[in-house]
Design an enzyme around this catalytic site. Structure first.
Site, PDB file in Angstrom:
ATOM      1  N   ASP A  39     -29.575  -6.790   5.168  1.00 20.48           N
ATOM      2  CA  ASP A  39     -30.002  -5.403   4.932  1.00 20.48           C
ATOM      3  C   ASP A  39     -29.071  -4.389   5.593  1.00 20.48           C
ATOM      4  O   ASP A  39     -29.428  -3.228   5.764  1.00 20.48           O
ATOM      5  CB  ASP A  39     -31.442  -5.199   5.405  1.00 20.48           C
ATOM      6  CG  ASP A  39     -31.602  -5.464   6.889  1.00 20.48           C
ATOM      7  OD1 ASP A  39     -30.644  -5.999   7.498  1.00 20.48           O
ATOM      8  OD2 ASP A  39     -32.667  -5.139   7.438  1.00 20.48           O
ATOM      9  N   HIS A 246       0.094  -6.315   2.401  1.00 22.54           N
ATOM     10  CA  HIS A 246      -1.259  -5.842   2.718  1.00 22.54           C
ATOM     11  C   HIS A 246      -1.850  -6.628   3.885  1.00 22.54           C
ATOM     12  O   HIS A 246      -3.014  -7.031   3.860  1.00 22.54           O
ATOM     13  CB  HIS A 246      -2.170  -5.951   1.480  1.00 22.54           C
ATOM     14  CG  HIS A 246      -1.807  -4.964   0.421  1.00 22.54           C
ATOM     15  ND1 HIS A 246      -2.219  -5.070  -0.883  1.00 22.54           N
ATOM     16  CD2 HIS A 246      -1.075  -3.831   0.468  1.00 22.54           C
ATOM     17  CE1 HIS A 246      -1.738  -4.057  -1.591  1.00 22.54           C
ATOM     18  NE2 HIS A 246      -1.046  -3.288  -0.784  1.00 22.54           N
ATOM     19  N   ASP A 263       0.815   0.932   8.871  1.00 26.28           N
ATOM     20  CA  ASP A 263       0.490   1.714   7.679  1.00 26.28           C
ATOM     21  C   ASP A 263      -0.964   2.132   7.847  1.00 26.28           C
ATOM     22  O   ASP A 263      -1.878   1.319   7.680  1.00 26.28           O
ATOM     23  CB  ASP A 263       0.691   0.850   6.427  1.00 26.28           C
ATOM     24  CG  ASP A 263       0.468   1.624   5.130  1.00 26.28           C
ATOM     25  OD1 ASP A 263      -0.120   2.728   5.179  1.00 26.28           O
ATOM     26  OD2 ASP A 263       0.871   1.109   4.066  1.00 26.28           O
ATOM     27  N   ASP A 274      -1.742   8.970   4.286  1.00 30.06           N
ATOM     28  CA  ASP A 274      -1.212   7.610   4.121  1.00 30.06           C
ATOM     29  C   ASP A 274       0.195   7.589   4.702  1.00 30.06           C
ATOM     30  O   ASP A 274       1.134   8.082   4.061  1.00 30.06           O
ATOM     31  CB  ASP A 274      -1.221   7.284   2.615  1.00 30.06           C
ATOM     32  CG  ASP A 274      -0.788   5.856   2.323  1.00 30.06           C
ATOM     33  OD1 ASP A 274      -0.581   5.079   3.275  1.00 30.06           O
ATOM     34  OD2 ASP A 274      -0.659   5.528   1.127  1.00 30.06           O
ATOM     35  N   HIS A 353       7.733  -3.523  -4.337  1.00 27.60           N
ATOM     36  CA  HIS A 353       6.684  -2.572  -4.738  1.00 27.60           C
ATOM     37  C   HIS A 353       7.322  -1.258  -5.172  1.00 27.60           C
ATOM     38  O   HIS A 353       8.533  -1.080  -5.071  1.00 27.60           O
ATOM     39  CB  HIS A 353       5.662  -2.370  -3.613  1.00 27.60           C
ATOM     40  CG  HIS A 353       6.204  -1.802  -2.333  1.00 27.60           C
ATOM     41  ND1 HIS A 353       6.534  -0.464  -2.179  1.00 27.60           N
ATOM     42  CD2 HIS A 353       6.466  -2.380  -1.129  1.00 27.60           C
ATOM     43  CE1 HIS A 353       6.952  -0.255  -0.944  1.00 27.60           C
ATOM     44  NE2 HIS A 353       6.936  -1.405  -0.289  1.00 27.60           N
ATOM     45  N   HIS A 357       2.705   6.645  -4.888  1.00 24.28           N
ATOM     46  CA  HIS A 357       1.509   6.774  -5.732  1.00 24.28           C
ATOM     47  C   HIS A 357       0.938   8.154  -5.488  1.00 24.28           C
ATOM     48  O   HIS A 357       1.246   8.806  -4.492  1.00 24.28           O
ATOM     49  CB  HIS A 357       0.488   5.677  -5.376  1.00 24.28           C
ATOM     50  CG  HIS A 357       0.221   5.552  -3.892  1.00 24.28           C
ATOM     51  ND1 HIS A 357      -0.667   6.361  -3.238  1.00 24.28           N
ATOM     52  CD2 HIS A 357       0.758   4.741  -2.939  1.00 24.28           C
ATOM     53  CE1 HIS A 357      -0.679   6.035  -1.938  1.00 24.28           C
ATOM     54  NE2 HIS A 357       0.180   5.066  -1.726  1.00 24.28           N
ATOM     55  N   HIS A 364      -4.997   5.755  -3.461  1.00 24.41           N
ATOM     56  CA  HIS A 364      -4.241   5.630  -4.718  1.00 24.41           C
ATOM     57  C   HIS A 364      -4.987   6.532  -5.695  1.00 24.41           C
ATOM     58  O   HIS A 364      -5.950   6.115  -6.340  1.00 24.41           O
ATOM     59  CB  HIS A 364      -4.187   4.176  -5.191  1.00 24.41           C
ATOM     60  CG  HIS A 364      -3.457   3.287  -4.228  1.00 24.41           C
ATOM     61  ND1 HIS A 364      -3.553   1.927  -4.228  1.00 24.41           N
ATOM     62  CD2 HIS A 364      -2.605   3.582  -3.215  1.00 24.41           C
ATOM     63  CE1 HIS A 364      -2.806   1.421  -3.262  1.00 24.41           C
ATOM     64  NE2 HIS A 364      -2.216   2.418  -2.634  1.00 24.41           N
ATOM     65  N   GLU A 387       7.450   5.926  -0.155  1.00 24.66           N
ATOM     66  CA  GLU A 387       7.315   4.813   0.773  1.00 24.66           C
ATOM     67  C   GLU A 387       8.172   3.598   0.447  1.00 24.66           C
ATOM     68  O   GLU A 387       7.655   2.511   0.175  1.00 24.66           O
ATOM     69  CB  GLU A 387       5.853   4.379   0.865  1.00 24.66           C
ATOM     70  CG  GLU A 387       5.164   4.128  -0.474  1.00 24.66           C
ATOM     71  CD  GLU A 387       3.719   3.656  -0.272  1.00 24.66           C
ATOM     72  OE1 GLU A 387       3.527   2.683   0.459  1.00 24.66           O
ATOM     73  OE2 GLU A 387       2.807   4.278  -0.855  1.00 24.66           O
ATOM     74  N   TYR A 391      11.716  -5.998   3.013  1.00 21.00           N
ATOM     75  CA  TYR A 391      10.948  -7.079   3.641  1.00 21.00           C
ATOM     76  C   TYR A 391      11.756  -8.367   3.483  1.00 21.00           C
ATOM     77  O   TYR A 391      11.914  -8.855   2.352  1.00 21.00           O
ATOM     78  CB  TYR A 391       9.582  -7.211   2.958  1.00 21.00           C
ATOM     79  CG  TYR A 391       8.913  -5.851   2.772  1.00 21.00           C
ATOM     80  CD1 TYR A 391       8.147  -5.278   3.789  1.00 21.00           C
ATOM     81  CD2 TYR A 391       9.103  -5.125   1.588  1.00 21.00           C
ATOM     82  CE1 TYR A 391       7.578  -4.017   3.632  1.00 21.00           C
ATOM     83  CE2 TYR A 391       8.530  -3.864   1.423  1.00 21.00           C
ATOM     84  CZ  TYR A 391       7.771  -3.320   2.443  1.00 21.00           C
ATOM     85  OH  TYR A 391       7.213  -2.075   2.284  1.00 21.00           O
ATOM     86  N   ARG A 408       8.898  -0.439   6.472  1.00 19.05           N
ATOM     87  CA  ARG A 408       8.477   0.540   5.460  1.00 19.05           C
ATOM     88  C   ARG A 408       8.373   1.886   6.168  1.00 19.05           C
ATOM     89  O   ARG A 408       7.975   1.950   7.336  1.00 19.05           O
ATOM     90  CB  ARG A 408       7.138   0.152   4.826  1.00 19.05           C
ATOM     91  CG  ARG A 408       6.629   1.151   3.790  1.00 19.05           C
ATOM     92  CD  ARG A 408       5.546   0.598   2.847  1.00 19.05           C
ATOM     93  NE  ARG A 408       4.304   0.264   3.506  1.00 19.05           N
ATOM     94  CZ  ARG A 408       3.876  -0.963   3.758  1.00 19.05           C
ATOM     95  NH1 ARG A 408       4.622  -2.002   3.405  1.00 19.05           N
ATOM     96  NH2 ARG A 408       2.730  -1.198   4.358  1.00 19.05           N
ATOM     97  N   GLU A 410       6.790   5.698   5.237  1.00 21.32           N
ATOM     98  CA  GLU A 410       5.962   6.354   4.221  1.00 21.32           C
ATOM     99  C   GLU A 410       5.525   7.737   4.676  1.00 21.32           C
ATOM    100  O   GLU A 410       4.969   7.904   5.763  1.00 21.32           O
ATOM    101  CB  GLU A 410       4.710   5.501   3.954  1.00 21.32           C
ATOM    102  CG  GLU A 410       3.728   6.155   2.990  1.00 21.32           C
ATOM    103  CD  GLU A 410       2.566   5.250   2.604  1.00 21.32           C
ATOM    104  OE1 GLU A 410       2.205   4.364   3.404  1.00 21.32           O
ATOM    105  OE2 GLU A 410       2.026   5.434   1.498  1.00 21.32           O
TER     106      GLU A 410
HETATM  107  N1  GLY Z   1      -1.675   2.215   2.416  1.00 20.90           N
HETATM  108  C1  GLY Z   1      -1.671   1.858   1.075  1.00 20.90           C
HETATM  109  C2  GLY Z   1      -0.421   2.247   0.451  1.00 20.90           C
HETATM  110  O1  GLY Z   1       0.518   2.597   1.134  1.00 20.90           O
HETATM  111  O2  GLY Z   1      -0.325   2.309  -0.743  1.00 20.90           O
HETATM  112 MN    MN Z   2       0.853   4.468   0.190  1.00 19.47          MN
HETATM  113 MN    MN Z   3       0.368   3.290   3.151  1.00 18.68          MN
END
Ligand code: GLY
Ligand code: MN
Ligand code: MN
Length: 441
Positions: A39, A246, A263, A274, A353, A357, A364, A387, A391, A408, A410
């Protein structure tokens, strides 16, 4: 009670939606509460489309706009919401109830949520079209179609049922894609909290500490400034973990000589930030780490230069890929010519990637990236992330010195008339600025 401050933008958005519909009925429900275990519930988060149009944050609520209703074509804005309930409010907290919600949130009419099935068929009667959230939840789709069917069952009384049943997201996505001044103000404040959190993480990092301790620093910084939540699960990835895009376990030890990729961004009043920063746990980049880092930073700078009105969505990505591909050749991670690397996409071994976005109420965010098969053109008010990363997992073609380096960088960019504004610029990202900040720990 009187109209709440900050409701005006929601009224404007509803008016624009009604105008686009012309004549017909829009139905936008908020998100359900979701059970986590037995619950216990997940923290409640309203639906982003619903919030954009209402500012209303309680569960069990549905917005209905009857557009082009009267002779003057003035839309009717209706809200179905939970009734006041003294017992439940003692346990779970305040509910506006329909009467207060009407004045506070600027609705023409409000009803108890439990009235929805009774009232909806009447609202759909003699309307040409229904615009609803379709395809997200089979039970909701069936409920909407059930209301339409109820009107169809009454046609022998001389009424007409809606002929068109359309997905409302095409309209709503476009409304959300270009942010207004109120949204940008919130996004600037969200970005400021998140940049502060990244600075705090750089100051707190120590070899012998753990990833989750750094995650805790981030979360504390978000919350102490009033952000309601992280916008997504924070990634705190040291060493080889940075090569897991991720990675969210966040349970490893921080080691001298490792990079730490973070991140993380907060959600403030519904809006996401982000940010990714990558820095050495011990405060000083090694030679190979610095080489990869500078490459990603150069790729990001190239991408940011392409964020301007009139450019297509894909131009920043193409610019980043070109710089990264050349850098991978220079570092002897790849062989061949630049054209070959781009043509065969061999750079994808290290950069798999895309470069960004849309960003807004969802991390996103809503909005198409292509329109009629063409990449969308950037317009002032659109917000996107930039971003790029690199890697480097162990592989036969990878020199040992570069193994397990993951970087990365971003930032969040608003397209402006002149180019773009970086909302997250206050988080250090040059090698010199990061090393200076960390030297002062
Ligand atoms: N933190 C998710 C992305 O960078 O898309
Ligand atoms: Mn992002
Ligand atoms: Mn991110």
């Amino acid at each position: 009670m009187t109209l709440a401050p900050h409701i005006a933008p929601h009224l404007r958005r509803r008016a624009r939606l009604a105008q686009q519909i012309g004549k017909g009925v829009a139905i936008v429900p908020t998100a359900p509460e979701r059970t986590r275990n037995r619950d216990a519930h997940y923290p409640y988060r309203y639906d982003s489309y619903f919030y954009h149009l209402t500012g209303f944050t309680e569960p069990e609520a549905v917005l209905v706009i009857v557009a082009g209703a009267g002779l003057d074509s003035k839309p009717r804005n209706l809200l179905f919401c939970r009734e006041k309930n003294e017992e439940r409010e003692i346990w779970d907290g305040f509910r506006h109830g329909p009467a207060a919600a009407r004045t506070v949130f600027g609705f023409d009419e409000t009803y108890a949520f439990t009235e929805l099935d009774k009232v909806m068929p009447d609202l759909l009667t003699d309307q040409p079209a229904v615009y609803a959230h379709l395809g997200g939840d089979a039970a909701w789709d069936a409920r909407v179609l059930g209301w339409v069917n109820e009107v169809r069952n009454r046609v022998r009384t001389g009424v007409a049922a809606p002929r068109d049943i359309a997905d409302i997201h095409t309209l709503l996505d476009d409304l959300r894609l270009v942010k207004d001044a109120d949204e940008l103000d919130t996004m600037r404040r969200a970005a400021k909290i998140s940049t502060g959190a990244h600075i705090r993480a750089m100051q707190a990092a120590r070899s012998g500490g753990t990833e989750f301790q750094i995650e805790a620093e981030l979360l504390h910084e978000f919350r102490r400034h009033g952000a309601q939540s992280p916008a997504y699960t924070s990634i705190v990835a040291s060493g080889a973990n940075a090569c897991v895009l991720h990675y969210v376990a966040n349970d490893a030890l921080l080691k001298d000589g490792d990079l730490l990729l973070i991140d993380a961004g907060c959600e403030l009043d519904g809006y996401a930030s982000d940010i990714t920063r990558t820095f050495p746990v011990n405060g000083k980049f090694s030679g190979p780490q610095k080489a990869v880092y500078e490459l990603v930073l150069a790729a990001q700078a190239a991408a940011i230069r392409e964020v301007k009105p009139g450019n297509t969505w894909n131009q920043p990505h193409d610019a980043a890929v070109k710089v990264l591909a050349q850098g991978m050749l220079d570092l002897k991670l790849l062989s061949g010519s630049l054209d070959e690397v781009l043509e065969k996409e061999t750079y994808r071994q290290f950069y798999m990637h895309r470069t960004g976005h849309w960003l807004g109420l969802d991390v996103h965010d809503a909005g198409d990236y292509k329109r009629d098969g063409q990449w969308r053109k950037l317009e002032p008010g659109m917000v996107l992330t930039v971003e790029p990363g690199c890697y480097i997992r162990p592989a036969p073609n990878v020199p040992a010195a570069f193994e397990n380096i993951g970087v990365r960088i971003e930032d969040d960019a608003v397209v402006t008339e002149a180019g773009c504004e970086i909302l997250t610029a206050a988080a250090p990202k040059s090698v010199a600025d990061i090393e200076a900040l960390m030297a002062s720990r």
